[in-house]
Scaffold this active site. Sequence first.
Site, PDB file in Angstrom:
ATOM      1  N   ASP A 107      36.633  39.179  37.649  1.00 27.73           N
ATOM      2  CA  ASP A 107      37.990  39.427  38.089  1.00 27.73           C
ATOM      3  C   ASP A 107      38.115  40.735  38.736  1.00 27.73           C
ATOM      4  OD1 ASP A 107      38.628  36.873  36.885  1.00 27.73           O
ATOM      5  OD2 ASP A 107      39.661  37.611  34.843  1.00 27.73           O
ATOM      6  N   ARG A 158      37.698  34.520  45.701  1.00 26.52           N
ATOM      7  CA  ARG A 158      38.875  34.159  45.697  1.00 26.52           C
ATOM      8  C   ARG A 158      39.939  35.214  45.925  1.00 26.52           C
ATOM      9  NH1 ARG A 158      40.031  35.607  39.456  1.00 26.52           N
ATOM     10  NH2 ARG A 158      38.702  33.841  39.080  1.00 26.52           N
ATOM     11  N   LYS A 161      47.061  37.802  45.417  1.00 24.57           N
ATOM     12  CA  LYS A 161      48.092  38.544  45.913  1.00 24.57           C
ATOM     13  C   LYS A 161      47.703  39.934  45.285  1.00 24.57           C
ATOM     14  CE  LYS A 161      51.634  35.446  47.217  1.00 24.57           C
ATOM     15  NZ  LYS A 161      52.932  34.768  47.023  1.00 24.57           N
ATOM     16  N   ARG A 261      52.789  36.561  30.355  1.00 23.20           N
ATOM     17  CA  ARG A 261      53.205  35.518  31.134  1.00 23.20           C
ATOM     18  C   ARG A 261      54.638  35.115  30.967  1.00 23.20           C
ATOM     19  NH1 ARG A 261      48.841  35.540  32.798  1.00 23.20           N
ATOM     20  NH2 ARG A 261      50.265  36.694  34.393  1.00 23.20           N
TER      21      ARG A 261
END
Length: 279
Positions: A107, A158, A161, A261
């Site tokens: 990541d 990957r 945004k 989230r």
Amino acid sequence: MIPPLANNFVAGETTDGAVSYLESLNQDDVAGILNVLGEHYTNRAEADADTEEYLTLVSQLGSTDLDGCISVKPSQIGLDIGDDVFRENLDRIVTTATEQDVFVWVDMEDHTTTDVTLDAVCEFGRRTDGNVGVCVQANLKRTSEDLERLADVPGKVRLVKGAYNEPASVAYKKKSEVDSVYRELLEYMFSEFDDGIAVGSHDPAMISHARSLADEYGTPYEIQMLMGVREDEQRNLAAAGVEMWQYVPYGDKWFQYFYRRVRERKENALFALRAVTGL
Ligand code: FAD
């Protein structure tokens, strides 16, 4: 135990729980990217403990025929302690995962970590002939140059945004600008990358753009979305023959992730409220 509401976004607290969730996900032809929740460790014992958890996980995945891989955060395996700690732990994970034929994603965190993350990924990507992939962020002004560098490195990339609130000196701040750069970068990837493009977005406009580019260029690609977000669409895309991967977080540090989230979208907050009030 994770309460019913949070388990829409997080696949349990244990490795066994995550692997059994992956089994059910695969039944819908959706593959899983497993992530142990944890970040920004400042003591080595925590970074080493999560590294061990990934080693256990890849051994478990390697002994099954499930469609699954892993995704690791640099600061979870030692980047805030030192570049050398991060590289050492990533090396251990990548070596074991490659032996077990399990793909490793890295990541991307905030812009201060981009160089060290890309340097490590380029080195390990070449060493494993592409068993490592990295996330890059369209909101960063540097990303078009980073993609030129990554085009020559084996492994997947990957495009997202960007989730971090970056300063205007290094990042596009307007959503419309980020969307437009995302489209341009996707087109660059479809035209220049031989394979290994991952579209990390829930945005119907970006997904439809990616599908048109795939028709135009014929380049293989996959779409990645988070667990708990647009899951019907994930299944629809998989049923339509698109390679679909779901990012699946798990582990005991679930609360902070779940809270993020819920906060990021009104719909999730309403969903949470309804579950609590029964309305
Ligand atoms: P947005 O621009 O937020 O929204 C556009 C449209 O998408 C919305 O109008 C809506 O139609 C749809 N949509 C978006 N979210 C939802 C939702 N929750 N429910 C329903 N519809 C929705 N960021 C990083 O900085 N580093 C990483 O390593 C990283 N890895 C990621 C991995 C994956 C698999 C994914 C999916 C995202 C990752 N991100 C990462 C987060 C990313 O940077 C974005 O912050 C996040 O995906 C939101 O942008 P978006 O393109 O999904 O849509």
